[in-house]
Scaffold this motif. Sequence first.
Motif, PDB file in Angstrom:
ATOM      1  N   SER A   1       0.842  -1.195   0.000  1.00  0.00           N
ATOM      2  CA  SER A   1       0.000   0.000   0.000  1.00  0.00           C
ATOM      3  C   SER A   1       0.884   1.255   0.000  1.00  0.00           C
ATOM      4  CB  SER A   1      -0.966  -0.004   1.186  1.00  0.00           C
ATOM      5  OG  SER A   1      -0.258  -0.164   2.374  1.00  0.00           O
ATOM      6  N   MET A   2       2.054   1.166   0.625  1.00  0.00           N
ATOM      7  CA  MET A   2       2.984   2.294   0.607  1.00  0.00           C
ATOM      8  C   MET A   2       3.374   2.679  -0.815  1.00  0.00           C
ATOM      9  SD  MET A   2       4.299   4.071   2.980  1.00  0.00           S
ATOM     10  CE  MET A   2       5.482   4.093   4.278  1.00  0.00           C
TER      11      MET A   2
ATOM     12  N   VAL B   1       9.004   5.917  -0.082  1.00  0.00           N
ATOM     13  CA  VAL B   1       7.994   5.579  -1.072  1.00  0.00           C
ATOM     14  C   VAL B   1       8.648   4.924  -2.282  1.00  0.00           C
ATOM     15  CG1 VAL B   1       6.333   6.513  -2.696  1.00  0.00           C
ATOM     16  CG2 VAL B   1       6.348   7.311  -0.335  1.00  0.00           C
TER      17      VAL B   1
ATOM     18  N   GLY C   1       1.235   9.987   2.544  1.00  0.00           N
ATOM     19  CA  GLY C   1       0.296   8.906   2.834  1.00  0.00           C
ATOM     20  C   GLY C   1      -1.012   8.983   2.068  1.00  0.00           C
ATOM     21  N   ARG C   2      -1.079   9.880   1.047  1.00  0.00           N
ATOM     22  CA  ARG C   2      -2.299   9.936   0.256  1.00  0.00           C
ATOM     23  C   ARG C   2      -2.240   8.908  -0.860  1.00  0.00           C
ATOM     24  NH1 ARG C   2      -3.678  14.098  -2.970  1.00  0.00           N
ATOM     25  NH2 ARG C   2      -1.531  14.792  -2.789  1.00  0.00           N
ATOM     26  N   PHE C   3      -3.376   8.286  -1.180  1.00  0.00           N
ATOM     27  CA  PHE C   3      -3.415   7.313  -2.260  1.00  0.00           C
ATOM     28  C   PHE C   3      -3.225   8.007  -3.601  1.00  0.00           C
ATOM     29  CE2 PHE C   3      -5.675   4.757  -5.446  1.00  0.00           C
ATOM     30  CZ  PHE C   3      -5.030   3.546  -5.275  1.00  0.00           C
TER      31      PHE C   3
ATOM     32  N   GLN D   1       1.098   5.185  -2.419  1.00  0.00           N
ATOM     33  CA  GLN D   1       0.833   6.438  -1.706  1.00  0.00           C
ATOM     34  C   GLN D   1       1.947   7.441  -1.984  1.00  0.00           C
ATOM     35  OE1 GLN D   1       0.695   5.239   2.362  1.00  0.00           O
ATOM     36  NE2 GLN D   1      -1.246   4.149   2.144  1.00  0.00           N
ATOM     37  N   ASP D   2       1.636   8.709  -1.711  1.00  0.00           N
ATOM     38  CA  ASP D   2       2.736   9.670  -1.779  1.00  0.00           C
ATOM     39  C   ASP D   2       3.366   9.792  -0.387  1.00  0.00           C
ATOM     40  OD1 ASP D   2       1.106  11.199  -0.245  1.00  0.00           O
ATOM     41  OD2 ASP D   2       0.570  12.631  -1.827  1.00  0.00           O
TER      42      ASP D   2
END
Lengths: 380, 586
Positions: free
Chosen positions: B51-52, B263, B59-61, B55-56
């Motif tokens: 999931s990381m 990231v 932590g936004r998708f 994301q940026d």
Amino acid sequence: MPSMQNDAAYLRLLDITKRFGAFTALDKLSFGADRGEFISILGPSGCGKTTLLRLIAGLETQSEGRVEIQGRDVSKLPVSARNVGIVFQSYALFPNLNARDNIAYGLVGRGLDKNRIRQRVDELLDLVGLRGMGRQFPAQLSGGQQQRVALARAMALSPDLLLLDEPLSALDAKVRVMLRGEIRQLQQRLGVTTIMVTHDQEEALTMADRILVINQGRLVQNGTPREIYDRPATPFVAAFIGAMNFIENAVKVENGCYRIGSHHLSISGENGSRNLASGAVATLAIRPEDVMIRVDELEMPNILASRVEQMEYRGANFRLRLNIGPNQRPLEAEVPAEKVRRLNISPSMPLAIQLPHDRLRVYASAKHRCNDGSLCENTL
Amino acid sequence: MPIVASTDAVLPPLPLWRALDHETWLRRLLILLLCLWMLVVMVLPIFELLSMSFQDASGRFVGLANFILYFSTPALSNSLTNSLFVAAATTATSVGLGFGFAYALTRTCLPAKGIFKGLAMMPLFAPTLLNGIALVYLFGRKGLITKGFFGAIPGIDIHLYGTVGIIIAEVLYTFPQAMLILSIALSLTDARLYEAAASLGAGRMRIFFTVTLPNIKYGLLSAVFVCFILSFTDFGAPKVVGGNTHILATDIYKQVIGQQNFVMGAVVSVVLLIPTAAAFLVDRIVQRRQTATIAARSVPLVPVPSRLRDGIFFGYCSLIAVAIVGFYLVALYASLVKVWPYDLTLGGWHYHFTGTGGGGYRAFFNSLRMSAWSAVCGTALTFASAYLIEKSTGMRLLRQAAYLLSMLPLALPGLVIGLAYIFFFNAPGWSVGGVSVPNPFNWVYGTMVILVMSNIVHFYTVGFLTATTALKQLDREFESVSAAMGVPFYRTFARVTVPICLPAILEIGMYYFVNAMATVSAVIFLYSADIPLASVAVANMDDAGDIAPACAMSMLIVAANLAVRIFYSLVTRGLRQRSQAWTAAA
Ligand SMILES: Nc1ncnc2c1ncn2[C@@H]1O[C@H](COP(=O)(O)OP(=O)(O)O)[C@@H](O)[C@H]1O
Ligand SMILES: [Mg+2]
């Protein structure tokens, strides 16, 4: 079935059904066993024998039905609470423990003192005739001895029921015959109710008080060895236990009288076929050893003309293949060698045979009676 | 019936708590715990990592944006091509060389097979960093061969740093694996097949292509996949000899440690994970097709002597053995030399680790401690879970899930595990459906526990398969027998299962120890300054240019591993003698 009327049965199975997914391994099977009885479960490979045994033991749970031991419903109890002794086909002896420790395995941890356990193990070793072999590891024992250790281990806790799964199948023919007698004697001496699974008909016939014949998960016949052999309930049982000749296309003339081609045969031990209508087609059956050779007394009933097609020497006996007419499969006859020599029987020779009226069996035509045509027609 | 009478008096009835089926429940509870454990140490961290990558930094998708950035930056995405190329070249070379060696061991009358096999297995005990370091001493700018044995003969420069170096180091690393897998495949054969083929007039070549190759097809594929995965994901050797050639494993490290770009680290990890997982899946599918091609009563093939063939293979194997031993001897020599290549006085200077970073002997002893813990806890856990999965009935779905999860670590590169552990265990908490949940596992972060845990997961599958194979050989009815006697399963486990499987258990322990000592990939993200580790010290000293102490530290690791290996052999021999009585053929 006789045992079903016995309400005091020591072990009772009621309408047991076992399914593995969509596959039905056991289908509404019921039977009972009296205290001290030796019951053999006989059937071809894959018919559900082991599953039935494991169900009685509590190693599997039935999908439907009930198991009772001494009137107590044990259906929900695990194996540890049923007090059964089991001998597996592989014996499942612990290879890293010697014979003594294997036998003592279930005795340890029950608060018995060491001397008591030692005494009990000695008793058991004596019982199975392995005195002095206690220090040996399973790998150092012969197959027969391993089998005895497994038996002693199963008996160590004085089980209410002794369950044996093909106990002799891994042994040489000679040892097998010897152990048959020994197990039977031991069982009678201890009076332990025993269920033995086997696919070996001879084993079942020689050891058991009663035989349950199972085919494709269904109980086909439940009776003493003599009943099973002399009055097999279905062509399947007849063909599975011993050898059986089937004579197809017999036409019922009247009760006790059937016609094959131009011959009339009278039959005394007519089983369920009494309710066949006159004119109905049936299959007659007779064991090879019941086919009699007649040289005189040709006026007796149930005489057929035949011709020797083939002779197979089997030591004490000859197996003759007899042609009894163009539309019939040949009959096999088991004739003592002495008789063959005396009568000078040779291939192509014409021979009069008699099918004794009390040894003939009648089955409603195989095609109707038996779902599994292949087995029914497989005469010998 | 005196016997029945006497025992009826002797035997007290079973206590109720044992007659009741609490054991089944205990087993179920344990299986459930096992699944939970795997969830926490494997599934959730990997999920966190995945999931990381979507994301940026805040932590936004962001969907596939990171991946688009990755593949549109040639500086980054070139690494994928490099990694694939290195892995392909390594696999081809290792499997080829390994096949020849395995063939010599199993199908010829090579003398001293045990010694050859032992020497060929040497690289299994060394960190891959050492392969790189040895290469530097041989082919580096001041290398033994580059300089022609200190000027004695004309030198050859193979331009070590980059693809060439990585491939040689990886071949050294994967060769023993290929050789072992192929030896097993080649030894499982039925001599009667060869007799039949020969009696039908087939020539040698024909027999090779119609009998030998089809017979080892699965082993060959397995060797290919194992070599591919190992060389594709290895971090140690490329770190030392990669030079300016970037590959995925070194990129992950650089992104995370160098640039603190977690990231992108996650993105590269996913890029690394996909081919690995694909290779793993294909291997699983292929191996599942494998049915027992060897009949139970097959006749083992006994090679007949042939002077020419045996001679050729003797030469071949000697060459490889000398090359392998040579590598490590040069490294040993270099670690003892005062100033390579100027002052060749021998001595223990580099083994003092003074004036270098990395932690010195503290790191070494930490590594020993960590490896011992990994061996003890890992073995216990691996064997117990293999037992629960293999020897239980019921809870079928859960057991199957646990089995699949047990296979998974084979597809997880160490760096990926390490990074996933950072993300998961270092997270302060999560917000699940709007409720913020503090991380209950946070305390393991930066401790010995997380290091041991990562090792257990990293090396889980091989041990698990060893345990499962050993357990499958036990009679299926041991459990039923003891249940019928009212003996609880854990007593049979302790009294029968474990003693019989002791050789396998020791093997698993040794495997954990050796690998935990040598690994650098997972732990390099997880060690803390308080707990320096030997293999990490090697990497860091090499980074700092202290290559001689790095080499010395590697030597200590190899020495520890060899010591454990020898200890293992002695114990196993003792065990074998003790158990001779009960394993003797009936
Ligand atoms: N655990 C199981 N799961 C699915 N099928 C089973 C299982 N145990 C037995 N069976 C099936 O039930 C049938 C009867 O098996 P079994 O009782 O072992 O036969 P046998 O009479 O040879 O002892 C077989 O067709 C077997 O495949
Ligand atoms: Mg069976």
